[in-house]
Design a protein around this motif. Sequence first.
Motif, PDB file in Angstrom:
ATOM      1  N   THR A 148      -1.720  16.355  24.785  1.00  0.00           N
ATOM      2  CA  THR A 148      -3.168  16.118  24.755  1.00  0.00           C
ATOM      3  C   THR A 148      -3.602  15.407  23.478  1.00  0.00           C
ATOM      4  O   THR A 148      -4.689  14.842  23.421  1.00  0.00           O
ATOM      5  CB  THR A 148      -3.926  17.457  24.851  1.00  0.00           C
ATOM      6  OG1 THR A 148      -3.542  18.289  23.748  1.00  0.00           O
ATOM      7  CG2 THR A 148      -3.604  18.176  26.149  1.00  0.00           C
TER       8      THR A 148
ATOM      9  N   GLY B 288      -4.649  11.822  24.709  1.00  0.00           N
ATOM     10  CA  GLY B 288      -3.714  12.253  25.726  1.00  0.00           C
ATOM     11  C   GLY B 288      -2.765  11.130  26.100  1.00  0.00           C
ATOM     12  O   GLY B 288      -3.185   9.970  26.250  1.00  0.00           O
TER      13      GLY B 288
ATOM     14  N   LEU C 261      -6.763  13.712  30.024  1.00  0.00           N
ATOM     15  CA  LEU C 261      -6.314  15.082  30.280  1.00  0.00           C
ATOM     16  C   LEU C 261      -7.430  16.114  30.212  1.00  0.00           C
ATOM     17  O   LEU C 261      -7.166  17.301  30.321  1.00  0.00           O
ATOM     18  CB  LEU C 261      -5.217  15.453  29.279  1.00  0.00           C
ATOM     19  CG  LEU C 261      -3.967  14.559  29.323  1.00  0.00           C
ATOM     20  CD1 LEU C 261      -2.998  14.942  28.224  1.00  0.00           C
ATOM     21  CD2 LEU C 261      -3.293  14.636  30.674  1.00  0.00           C
ATOM     22  N   ASP C 262      -8.680  15.680  29.980  1.00  0.00           N
ATOM     23  CA  ASP C 262      -9.751  16.670  29.957  1.00  0.00           C
ATOM     24  C   ASP C 262     -10.906  16.238  30.862  1.00  0.00           C
ATOM     25  O   ASP C 262     -10.834  15.221  31.520  1.00  0.00           O
ATOM     26  CB  ASP C 262     -10.247  16.890  28.525  1.00  0.00           C
ATOM     27  CG  ASP C 262     -10.631  15.575  27.851  1.00  0.00           C
ATOM     28  OD1 ASP C 262     -10.656  14.534  28.539  1.00  0.00           O
ATOM     29  OD2 ASP C 262     -10.880  15.610  26.648  1.00  0.00           O
TER      30      ASP C 262
END
Length: 262
Positions: A212, A240, A261-262
Amino acid sequence: MTTSAPNRSIEFRNTTLGATIAVLRDTEPVGLADSLHKMLGGMPDFFNGEATILDFSGITKAPGRVDWAGLLSLLRRYQLQPIGVRNLPAELSAAARQAGLAILDNLELRERPASDTPRTPPPAPAPKAEAPPQPAPAAPSVPMSLPNTLFVERPLRSGQQVYARGGDLVLLAGMSNGAEVIADGSIHCFGPLRGRALAGAQGNSKARIIATNFGPELVSIAGVYRTFEKGIPEAIAGRGAMVRLNDAGNAQTIEIEPQQLD
């Protein structure tokens, strides 16, 4: 720097005997040292004292002699413990024995302890005429062989090393510069990925490294590695990213892709 390794002079395989087989395609310690350095990123204690059988089936031209002292010294430098050889030309066997190695041919390697011999089930008793029909017994459940996953919940600091043998490694709190993580499978890092990350350590070219917060000193997939002396590319630095091995064509290259990734 990206290193290609289409033709390695040494390759490692596991056996059912608990020993590692090192298939040699070269016997010169200098050439092998270069291959091992590329495969293992210069990590001297990668194998942790594993017993090793040297397999010479990959040698295309039998050498006139083998520098056993240099060869064994090199392998022991990587914490391998050579115990024997197989597929060695007969004229080199005497020197191998003098070097303390046993001669192990294929038949000996296939042997199993007597306790492993499958037992013949006893004959089933004849059914009684008066007995009511019985339902067929349920088939015994076969335990699934699941890959091991090692979870590390605390941050790894400089000088610490973790090896996930036979499976994936999940870092839940990241790692610092100077730390080192190794996995036979993939590496997943939640938090800063610094230091050295080596996935697919036993040759799994499908392994990946996913982070991340990307900022390592070195990444490696199946022995092909990339360092970042000139810095992390801006598109992935601190963001990420996913690392994987592109083995299409004749060359193997490390590819790093930005990830959301978020």
